[in-house]
Design a protein around this motif. Structure first.
Motif, PDB file in Angstrom:
ATOM      1  N   GLY A 163       0.776  -1.240   0.000  1.00  0.00           N
ATOM      2  CA  GLY A 163       0.000   0.000   0.000  1.00  0.00           C
ATOM      3  C   GLY A 163       0.800   1.278   0.000  1.00  0.00           C
ATOM      4  N   TYR A 164       2.098   1.214  -0.191  1.00  0.00           N
ATOM      5  CA  TYR A 164       2.904   2.433  -0.197  1.00  0.00           C
ATOM      6  C   TYR A 164       2.827   3.134  -1.548  1.00  0.00           C
ATOM      7  CZ  TYR A 164       4.691   0.908   4.285  1.00  0.00           C
ATOM      8  OH  TYR A 164       4.780   0.525   5.597  1.00  0.00           O
ATOM      9  N   ARG A 165       3.017   4.434  -1.529  1.00  0.00           N
ATOM     10  CA  ARG A 165       2.774   5.241  -2.728  1.00  0.00           C
ATOM     11  C   ARG A 165       3.999   5.395  -3.628  1.00  0.00           C
ATOM     12  NH1 ARG A 165       0.318  11.466  -2.912  1.00  0.00           N
ATOM     13  NH2 ARG A 165       1.079  11.960  -5.009  1.00  0.00           N
ATOM     14  N   TYR A 166       5.183   5.497  -3.041  1.00  0.00           N
ATOM     15  CA  TYR A 166       6.384   5.828  -3.824  1.00  0.00           C
ATOM     16  C   TYR A 166       7.382   4.666  -3.837  1.00  0.00           C
ATOM     17  CZ  TYR A 166       4.724  10.638  -3.147  1.00  0.00           C
ATOM     18  OH  TYR A 166       3.974  11.784  -3.109  1.00  0.00           O
ATOM     19  N   LEU A 167       8.099   4.558  -4.944  1.00  0.00           N
ATOM     20  CA  LEU A 167       9.223   3.635  -5.088  1.00  0.00           C
ATOM     21  C   LEU A 167      10.435   4.460  -5.481  1.00  0.00           C
ATOM     22  CD1 LEU A 167      10.136   0.584  -5.272  1.00  0.00           C
ATOM     23  CD2 LEU A 167       9.719   0.786  -7.740  1.00  0.00           C
ATOM     24  N   MET A 168      11.531   4.266  -4.750  1.00  0.00           N
ATOM     25  CA  MET A 168      12.741   5.067  -4.988  1.00  0.00           C
ATOM     26  C   MET A 168      13.955   4.149  -4.980  1.00  0.00           C
ATOM     27  SD  MET A 168      14.377   7.996  -2.510  1.00  0.00           S
ATOM     28  CE  MET A 168      14.995   6.756  -1.373  1.00  0.00           C
ATOM     29  N   GLY A 169      14.949   4.488  -5.777  1.00  0.00           N
ATOM     30  CA  GLY A 169      16.173   3.710  -5.730  1.00  0.00           C
ATOM     31  C   GLY A 169      17.277   4.301  -6.578  1.00  0.00           C
ATOM     32  N   CYS A 170      18.498   3.813  -6.343  1.00  0.00           N
ATOM     33  CA  CYS A 170      19.650   4.191  -7.151  1.00  0.00           C
ATOM     34  C   CYS A 170      19.768   3.198  -8.304  1.00  0.00           C
ATOM     35  CB  CYS A 170      20.925   4.172  -6.318  1.00  0.00           C
ATOM     36  SG  CYS A 170      20.996   5.392  -4.997  1.00  0.00           S
ATOM     37  N   ALA A 171      19.590   3.664  -9.506  1.00  0.00           N
ATOM     38  CA  ALA A 171      19.724   2.825 -10.699  1.00  0.00           C
ATOM     39  C   ALA A 171      21.076   3.127 -11.343  1.00  0.00           C
ATOM     40  CB  ALA A 171      18.588   3.102 -11.676  1.00  0.00           C
ATOM     41  N   SER A 172      21.837   2.081 -11.612  1.00  0.00           N
ATOM     42  CA  SER A 172      23.238   2.240 -12.007  1.00  0.00           C
ATOM     43  C   SER A 172      23.458   2.032 -13.501  1.00  0.00           C
ATOM     44  CB  SER A 172      24.121   1.252 -11.239  1.00  0.00           C
ATOM     45  OG  SER A 172      23.990   1.429  -9.848  1.00  0.00           O
ATOM     46  N   ILE A 173      24.434   2.766 -14.027  1.00  0.00           N
ATOM     47  CA  ILE A 173      24.942   2.543 -15.381  1.00  0.00           C
ATOM     48  C   ILE A 173      26.447   2.381 -15.285  1.00  0.00           C
ATOM     49  CG2 ILE A 173      25.253   3.510 -17.682  1.00  0.00           C
ATOM     50  CD1 ILE A 173      22.629   4.915 -17.441  1.00  0.00           C
ATOM     51  N   SER A 174      26.965   1.305 -15.850  1.00  0.00           N
ATOM     52  CA  SER A 174      28.387   1.012 -15.788  1.00  0.00           C
ATOM     53  C   SER A 174      29.205   2.092 -16.498  1.00  0.00           C
ATOM     54  CB  SER A 174      28.672  -0.342 -16.430  1.00  0.00           C
ATOM     55  OG  SER A 174      30.070  -0.563 -16.546  1.00  0.00           O
ATOM     56  N   LEU A 175      30.392   2.339 -15.942  1.00  0.00           N
ATOM     57  CA  LEU A 175      31.317   3.294 -16.555  1.00  0.00           C
ATOM     58  C   LEU A 175      32.437   2.587 -17.328  1.00  0.00           C
ATOM     59  CD1 LEU A 175      31.646   5.837 -13.593  1.00  0.00           C
ATOM     60  CD2 LEU A 175      30.123   5.945 -15.583  1.00  0.00           C
ATOM     61  N   ALA A 176      32.236   1.289 -17.590  1.00  0.00           N
ATOM     62  CA  ALA A 176      33.265   0.517 -18.289  1.00  0.00           C
ATOM     63  C   ALA A 176      33.523   1.038 -19.693  1.00  0.00           C
ATOM     64  CB  ALA A 176      32.870  -0.960 -18.336  1.00  0.00           C
ATOM     65  N   ASP A 177      32.544   1.756 -20.256  1.00  0.00           N
ATOM     66  CA  ASP A 177      32.712   2.313 -21.604  1.00  0.00           C
ATOM     67  C   ASP A 177      33.290   3.722 -21.574  1.00  0.00           C
ATOM     68  OD1 ASP A 177      30.620   3.740 -20.562  1.00  0.00           O
ATOM     69  OD2 ASP A 177      29.263   3.440 -22.244  1.00  0.00           O
ATOM     70  N   GLY A 178      33.834   4.107 -20.427  1.00  0.00           N
ATOM     71  CA  GLY A 178      34.379   5.453 -20.294  1.00  0.00           C
ATOM     72  C   GLY A 178      33.344   6.477 -19.869  1.00  0.00           C
ATOM     73  N   GLY A 179      32.134   6.022 -19.597  1.00  0.00           N
ATOM     74  CA  GLY A 179      31.081   6.929 -19.146  1.00  0.00           C
ATOM     75  C   GLY A 179      30.140   7.390 -20.238  1.00  0.00           C
ATOM     76  N   ALA A 180      30.301   6.855 -21.457  1.00  0.00           N
ATOM     77  CA  ALA A 180      29.489   7.317 -22.583  1.00  0.00           C
ATOM     78  C   ALA A 180      28.000   7.065 -22.368  1.00  0.00           C
ATOM     79  CB  ALA A 180      29.958   6.646 -23.875  1.00  0.00           C
ATOM     80  N   ALA A 181      27.651   5.841 -21.942  1.00  0.00           N
ATOM     81  CA  ALA A 181      26.238   5.516 -21.743  1.00  0.00           C
ATOM     82  C   ALA A 181      25.633   6.352 -20.626  1.00  0.00           C
ATOM     83  CB  ALA A 181      26.080   4.029 -21.450  1.00  0.00           C
ATOM     84  N   ALA A 182      26.384   6.526 -19.548  1.00  0.00           N
ATOM     85  CA  ALA A 182      25.887   7.315 -18.421  1.00  0.00           C
ATOM     86  C   ALA A 182      25.714   8.777 -18.809  1.00  0.00           C
ATOM     87  CB  ALA A 182      26.835   7.187 -17.233  1.00  0.00           C
ATOM     88  N   ALA A 183      26.665   9.308 -19.561  1.00  0.00           N
ATOM     89  CA  ALA A 183      26.572  10.698 -20.002  1.00  0.00           C
ATOM     90  C   ALA A 183      25.380  10.894 -20.925  1.00  0.00           C
ATOM     91  CB  ALA A 183      27.866  11.109 -20.704  1.00  0.00           C
ATOM     92  N   SER A 184      25.152   9.933 -21.817  1.00  0.00           N
ATOM     93  CA  SER A 184      24.024  10.020 -22.729  1.00  0.00           C
ATOM     94  C   SER A 184      22.699   9.970 -21.968  1.00  0.00           C
ATOM     95  CB  SER A 184      24.091   8.875 -23.746  1.00  0.00           C
ATOM     96  OG  SER A 184      22.982   8.896 -24.608  1.00  0.00           O
TER      97      SER A 184
END
Length: 277
Positions: free
Chosen positions: A156-177
């Motif tokens: 019955g809780y209203r909100y869902l929160m979390g840290c969703a991760s993107i790997s930096l193995a590609d130099g950070g390209a995916a995360a930056a995008s």
């Protein structure tokens, strides 16, 4: 592990590819141990992250407070429970007695959660998501989301929160995008923006020709979640972490129906959205 009562069913009959998998809430220490071993295999062995806990396990101080969703493969397993192939842990507010409440959440280690304090008594924190390499098709991810949706419905809780991760193995390209996409279309209102303790800076990082959003983040966005500010840098895991917030009152009901099924978004589903805490 908390004592939240939750019955999560097995394969979804509307999705034939889920046959052979089952998602359940951890019922005992054996189930939690399977989740911790899987997390170690993915985070440490496969991705090279520095994980807490004894060798062979990813364990931290939040595990005992959390409910653990576990997807198991029932095929070719000697264990009657099946082999754990995906997991996600959920920390409900009734298991967090910190004051302020934000200090009792994992996300507090990466973000200043002060702007969210007023809603944290109605917020489930999700984290430590991973899927075994050989099972990264649609079915385990879909079953995890189905388990989360059912969990939110029944608690019955209203909100869902979390840290969703993107790997930096590609130099950070995916995360930056992805950070660009957030800024353009998915940024939370200003009063919900949280400052990362150590920021990931995408400045000067070449963007890929084609943006690829990880399945977990894609699910959040399809449901209508927002991202609460710039990403944090998690140097131990080698990731950029985005603080994601989903409000069930404004979530995409069509996509919720996909995870919960029509029988759960009849009277009970409308009650979920109307009476969310």
């Amino acid at each position: 592990m908390t004592t939240t009562e939750l019955q999560v069913e097995a394969a979804d009959p509307r999705r034939p590819d889920s046959v052979g998998y089952r998602v359940t809430l951890a019922a005992d220490a054996v189930d939690v141990l399977a989740a911790q071993q899987l997390r170690y295999d993915v985070f440490s062995t496969e991705c090279g992250a520095i994980t807490p806990g004894p060798d062979g396990l990813d364990v931290d101080e939040f595990d005992d407070l959390c409910d653990h969703l576990v997807v198991r493969s029932l095929d070719h397993s000697d264990d009657r429970r099946g082999t754990a192939v995906a997991t996600y842990r959920l920390l409900p507010p009734h298991a967090n007695d910190s004051d302020p409440r934000g200090h009792g959440l994992y996300s507090h280690t990466e973000f200043d959660l002060s702007p969210l304090e007023a809603i944290l008594d109605r917020t489930v924190e999700a984290g430590r998501s991973c899927v075994a390499d050989a099972h990264r098709g649609a079915a385990p991810i879909s079953l995890l989301w189905g388990g989360i949706a059912r969990y939110m419905q029944l608690t019955g809780y209203r909100y869902l929160m979390g840290c969703a991760s993107i790997s930096l193995a590609d130099g950070g390209a995916a995360a930056a995008s992805f950070a660009d996409l957030v800024q353009a279309r998915h940024l939370a209102p200003e009063h919900l923006l949280c400052r990362p303790r150590t920021a990931f800076d995408p400045t000067g990082i070449p963007r890929p020709l084609r943006r690829v959003v990880p399945p977990l983040l894609r699910g959040y966005l399809r449901l209508g979640a927002v991202v609460c500010g710039p990403p944090a840098l998690d140097s131990a895991f080698g990731t950029a972490d985005f603080l994601v917030l989903l409000d069930l009152e404004t979530a995409d009901q069509r996509y919720l129906r996909f995870f919960l099924g029509d029988s759960f978004l009849g009277d009970s589903g409308s009650n979920l959205l109307r009476d969310a805490r």
